[in-house]
Design an enzyme around this catalytic site. Structure first.
Site, PDB file in Angstrom:
ATOM      1  N   ALA A  33      74.953  10.124 -10.335  1.00  0.00           N
ATOM      2  CA  ALA A  33      75.319  11.379 -10.614  1.00  0.00           C
ATOM      3  C   ALA A  33      76.634  11.257 -11.282  1.00  0.00           C
ATOM      4  CB  ALA A  33      75.813  11.889  -9.133  1.00  0.00           C
ATOM      5  N   THR A  34      77.108  12.493 -12.116  1.00  0.00           N
ATOM      6  CA  THR A  34      77.832  11.949 -13.389  1.00  0.00           C
ATOM      7  C   THR A  34      79.386  12.424 -13.734  1.00  0.00           C
ATOM      8  OG1 THR A  34      75.750  12.008 -14.325  1.00  0.00           O
ATOM      9  CG2 THR A  34      77.358  11.123 -15.434  1.00  0.00           C
ATOM     10  N   THR A  35      79.873  13.309 -14.404  1.00  0.00           N
ATOM     11  CA  THR A  35      81.122  13.625 -14.898  1.00  0.00           C
ATOM     12  C   THR A  35      81.861  14.243 -13.907  1.00  0.00           C
ATOM     13  OG1 THR A  35      80.355  13.723 -16.968  1.00  0.00           O
ATOM     14  CG2 THR A  35      82.642  14.294 -16.518  1.00  0.00           C
ATOM     15  N   SER A 170      79.543   8.792 -16.374  1.00  0.00           N
ATOM     16  CA  SER A 170      78.783   8.593 -17.723  1.00  0.00           C
ATOM     17  C   SER A 170      79.569   9.487 -18.718  1.00  0.00           C
ATOM     18  CB  SER A 170      77.585   8.522 -17.830  1.00  0.00           C
ATOM     19  OG  SER A 170      76.945   9.828 -17.469  1.00  0.00           O
TER      20      SER A 170
END
Lengths: 257, 279
Positions: A33-35, A170
């Site tokens: 899971a990301t930003t 990421s």
């Protein structure tokens, strides 16, 4: 042992295991899971996160909540493997409650930070095996010092205090540069922004991250899907409702051509 | 010598008498459901007697502080492990009482070579809906009971009976405001406290009379009026401290427990109690 109010120790005594590496999983596409970002603004700290979970090239889910309330005054935003991250949040949530209820006093802010580090350290084998890496941002209101603070971590559990902002995931390299630019040369430093403008910045930053990182979900207006934005102030944690995000997004983020 | 059944029964009987005496100097605990949740109240001498057990569960106790601590810790441990392994909504007052407290207290009471717990405990559980609010109380021998609307701990069953009679004489309070609930709880507390003082002095006069004697006396005498009760509260609060906690149905977040700060509580007290005490 119970008298010390250590919930994690109590769980372990009951046979609970955390952060076990799974060797067979190497090379598997694990959901991540990301930003996420946290920044200091005029009244406290704003924490925001996109809502996409991916496994390799596949979008698993577009409604993930990565900004999780641990108690009334602290929030953990997660990047990495959600399964481990959610488990960590559950452990922390119960640890803080258990400590408060047994010891009849709130765990200090420093104590909470240590608890996060400790869990990350326990998780190192799983993180290195590729199945459980979590890189969180922890933000909370330190009642002793009467200020909201931001901390970020590496996967080994080292904690770093962020002076103005912290990012993870990421999509974070993209917005890290923007944050530096806006904070240094923008009309005013982030730390002086009022609530609404700080929220607008968060929406713009997450949209930029989504632009360049396929693993970050942006805003999906058709589905009425907005990032999660939470504010941490002296009074506690507050979630900005979707209706407000929608209004700000349409007014300040979208540029019709 | 306790191997003979008769001796054992005798020993348990002695134990009851000993324990009953232990509670007469304690302070009653009152809990009741009002419009916005549940209120629990007592008067304490230094050590607190009201505690948070879980998100929607509060504990009130009478007895020896060390015993209460031991039982409180075992409840906290059970509640939190359960809440973590299953879910917070699986942590219920009924299960804590039936499987957490009752067996431990009963066993300690009947093992006559060991010390019993000098403790009576009241658990108040805030339901998802008001009609599911629940009160559970347990005696020193492991006997427990459930009730709705309100519950109280008192030194003896006759003291508790008097408190019940007082509540039954009052108008319904399910929709009471917080201030009204505090006043009613104070009056119930005072009924219990006065009954305990009376039974204590009567047993002191005729030290060897049976328990049933003061029970009859306690139930028959008429209940004091509100002014007398509040005067008693005022006198007691001047030396000791009033403790009050809430389980607020509309409280923020998952934890509904909140202890009232002294200044908040001061503002809620009826004038008959607060005016001379505030300095």
């Amino acid at each position: 042992m119970g008298m010390q109010g250590d919930f994690f120790q109590l769980l372990k005594e009951q046979g609970y295991q955390f952060g076990n590496p799974v060797a067979a999983a190497a090379g598997m596409d694990v959901p991540t899971a990301t930003t996420i970002l946290a920044l200091k603004y005029r009244d406290g700290v704003l924490v925001a996160g996109d809502r996409r979970a991916t496994a390799g090239n596949m979008v698993m889910y577009d409604r993930t909540d990565k900004v999780l309330e641990i108690d009334r005054h602290s929030v953990m935003a997660i990047a990495g493997v959600p399964a481990t991250a959610y488990e960590m949040v559950r452990v922390l949530e119960h640890s803080f409650k258990y400590y408060r209820r047994t010891q009849l006093q709130e765990l200090s802010f420093e104590g909470k930070l240590r608890a996060v580090s400790k869990l990350l350290k326990e998780n190192v084998p799983a993180a290195l095996a590729g199945t459980g890496a979590v890189v969180p941002v922890f933000a909370g209101y330190d009642r002793e010092q009467e200020s909201a603070k931001i901390y970020f971590y590496d996967i080994l559990g080292a904690e770093f205090e962020a002076v103005e902002y912290a990012v993870s995931g990421s999509g974070s390299p993209t917005i890290r540069g923007i944050l530096h630019y806006v904070n240094t040369w923008g009309p005013q430093p982030l730390a002086t922004l009022p609530e609404e403008q700080a929220t607008v910045q968060a929406l713009r930053l997450l949209s930029s991250a989504a632009e360049f990182d396929s693993a970050t979900g942006g805003v999906n207006r058709e589905l009425n899907l907005y990032p999660v934005v939470k504010l941490i102030k002296a009074a506690g944690v507050q979630t900005i409702p979707d209706a407000v995000l929608k209004r700000l997004y349409e007014r300040e983020v979208v540029r019709e051509r | 010598m306790y191997e003979e059944p008769y001796r054992w029964i005798e020993a348990v009987g002695n134990r009851r008498q000993y324990l009953d005496e232990q509670f007469t100097k304690g302070s009653p605990v009152v809990a009741l459901a009002y419009a916005d949740g549940i209120l629990m109240l007592t008067v304490s001498r230094g050590t607190p007697k009201l505690y948070e057990i879980y998100d929607r569960i509060a504990l009130g106790g009478m007895g020896h502080p060390a015993d209460l601590e031991k039982l409180r810790f075992s409840l906290l441990e059970m509640a939190h492990v359960e809440g973590f392994n299953r879910s917070p909504s699986d942590v219920t007052g009924a299960r804590l009482m039936k499987y957490g407290l009752a067996p431990v207290i009963k066993q300690a009471f009947e093992e006559i070579y060991k010390a019993p717990f000098i403790a009576k405990i009241l658990l108040a559980e805030l339901g998802v809906k008001p009609e599911r609010d629940l009160f559970l109380s347990i005696n020193y021998d492991g006997n427990f009971e459930e009730s709705r609307g309100w519950a109280a701990l008192g030194a003896t069953s006759s003291v508790q009976g008097r408190m019940r009679r007082y509540v039954e004489s009052q108008p319904p309070f399910a929709q009471a405001s917080l201030a009204q609930a505090v006043e009613l709880a104070l009056c119930i507390w005072a009924v219990g406290s006065l009954a305990q003082t009376a039974s204590e002095s009567s047993t002191a006069e005729s030290s060897s009379t049976q328990v049933s004697d003061d029970k009859a006396q306690g139930d028959d005498s008429c209940l004091p009026d509100r002014a007398a009760l509040l005067t008693h509260v005022r006198h007691t609060v001047a030396e000791k401290s009033l403790e009050c906690v809430l389980l607020e149905r509309r409280g923020p977040g998952s934890t509904k427990y909140r202890a009232l700060r002294p200044d908040e509580l001061g503002g809620l007290l009826p004038p008959a109690v607060s005016s001379p005490a505030v300095t």
